[in-house]
Design a protein around this motif. Structure first.
Motif, short mmCIF file in Angstrom:
data_model
loop_
_atom_site.label_atom_id
_atom_site.label_comp_id
_atom_site.label_asym_id
_atom_site.label_seq_id
_atom_site.Cartn_x
_atom_site.Cartn_y
_atom_site.Cartn_z
N LYS A 14 0.81 -1.22 0.00
CA LYS A 14 0.00 0.00 0.00
C LYS A 14 0.85 1.27 0.00
CE LYS A 14 -0.70 0.07 5.04
NZ LYS A 14 -1.73 0.07 6.12
N ASP A 15 2.05 1.22 0.56
CA ASP A 15 2.90 2.40 0.52
C ASP A 15 3.33 2.71 -0.91
OD1 ASP A 15 4.36 -0.02 0.77
OD2 ASP A 15 6.17 1.06 1.34
N ASP A 16 3.59 1.66 -1.70
CA ASP A 16 3.95 1.87 -3.10
C ASP A 16 2.78 2.48 -3.87
OD1 ASP A 16 6.55 0.52 -2.86
OD2 ASP A 16 5.35 -1.27 -2.56
N ASP A 17 1.56 1.98 -3.59
CA ASP A 17 0.38 2.57 -4.22
C ASP A 17 0.23 4.04 -3.86
OD1 ASP A 17 -0.55 0.31 -5.59
OD2 ASP A 17 -1.62 -0.44 -3.84
N PHE A 18 0.50 4.36 -2.59
CA PHE A 18 0.34 5.75 -2.13
C PHE A 18 1.32 6.66 -2.87
CE2 PHE A 18 1.43 9.35 0.53
CZ PHE A 18 0.20 9.84 0.91
N PHE A 19 2.58 6.27 -2.91
CA PHE A 19 3.58 7.15 -3.52
C PHE A 19 3.42 7.26 -5.04
CE2 PHE A 19 5.86 6.57 0.53
CZ PHE A 19 6.18 7.90 0.79
N SER A 20 3.08 6.16 -5.69
CA SER A 20 2.86 6.25 -7.13
C SER A 20 1.62 7.09 -7.43
CB SER A 20 2.74 4.86 -7.75
OG SER A 20 1.69 4.11 -7.17
#
Length: 234
Positions: A14-20
């Motif tokens: 989910k952190d990758d989704d947030f930053f992208s």
């Protein structure tokens, strides 16, 4: 981090989704991924922006440059001092890289370099873990090795814990190929309180927003992960 096994042990989350999603939200013309490591997220950012990936780990950058579309990113060995002045609309630091800066002086250097490198209105964004949650206690209850399958080989990654003292958690990660240890690294993470992070940003002139757990909800004392969005207003 150990580049050989990093991507296998750190799957998309989910952190990758947030930053992208954040890059899509702000639509930066130019951006820097500071502490880009093996380029997992850097290459995704490059789909929406002109990106420079900066990391002091030459081995990690070598891995990044073997990946598909790596030519879409400018890769550079360095640290925050490598950032060019007034060059970026967005500087990001993901995967809790902020916690590797153990002294106040080292962290303040990063903040000052980020501020210097941004265009007016640009943003410095990073994540960190909330010390109130004491996540290291959960980590220390897990003594089983991680298994990493890389290029048809299987490795075991063993973690030993030094413990938590004076805001710093210390541990060692070692990669084994069968019975043989092939790589080992000592790691230290600084767990600063939320208000200390915020004060360090405001001190140089940033306007700061603080969000919790990779959502756009305001962070509170119970948020496990905290995201700081610091905007250069001048």
């Amino acid at each position: 981090m150990i580049p050989l096994v990093y991507d296998v042990l750190n799957r998309w989350a989910k952190d990758d989704d947030f930053f992208s999603g954040l890059v899509k939200r702000y639509e930066p013309e130019t951006m820097a991924d500071l502490g880009c490591g093996t380029g997992r997220l850097t290459l995704r950012f490059a789909e929406d922006s002109k990106v420079i990936g900066i990391d002091p780990n030459e081995e990690a950058l070598a891995v990044a440059q073997t990946k598909p579309h790596a030519e879409n990113v400018t890769w550079r060995v360095g640290d925050s001092t490598t950032l060019e002045t007034a060059a970026y609309d967005l500087v990001v630091m993901t995967a809790n890289v902020s916690q590797v800066f153990l002294t106040d002086e080292a962290w303040q250097q990063v903040v000052e370099d980020a501020y210097r490198s941004l265009k007016p209105g640009g943003r410095f964004v990073f994540d960190t873990r909330n010390p109130n949650v004491r996540i290291w206690e959960q980590w220390m209850r897990d003594s089983s090795p991680d298994i990493a399958h890389v290029n048809d080989k299987t490795y075991e990654v063993h973690t030993t814990y030094g413990g938590y003292k004076n805001e710093i958690f210390s541990f060692n990660e070692a990669v084994f190929d069968g019975e043989q240890e092939i790589e080992s690294v000592d790691l230290h993470l600084r767990f600063r309180p939320i208000d200390v992070w915020q004060a360090s940003l405001e001190e140089v002139g940033f306007h700061v927003e603080v969000y919790g757990d990779f959502t756009w909800r305001t962070a509170d004392s119970h948020s496990e992960n905290v995201v700081f969005i610091a905007q250069k207003t001048l």
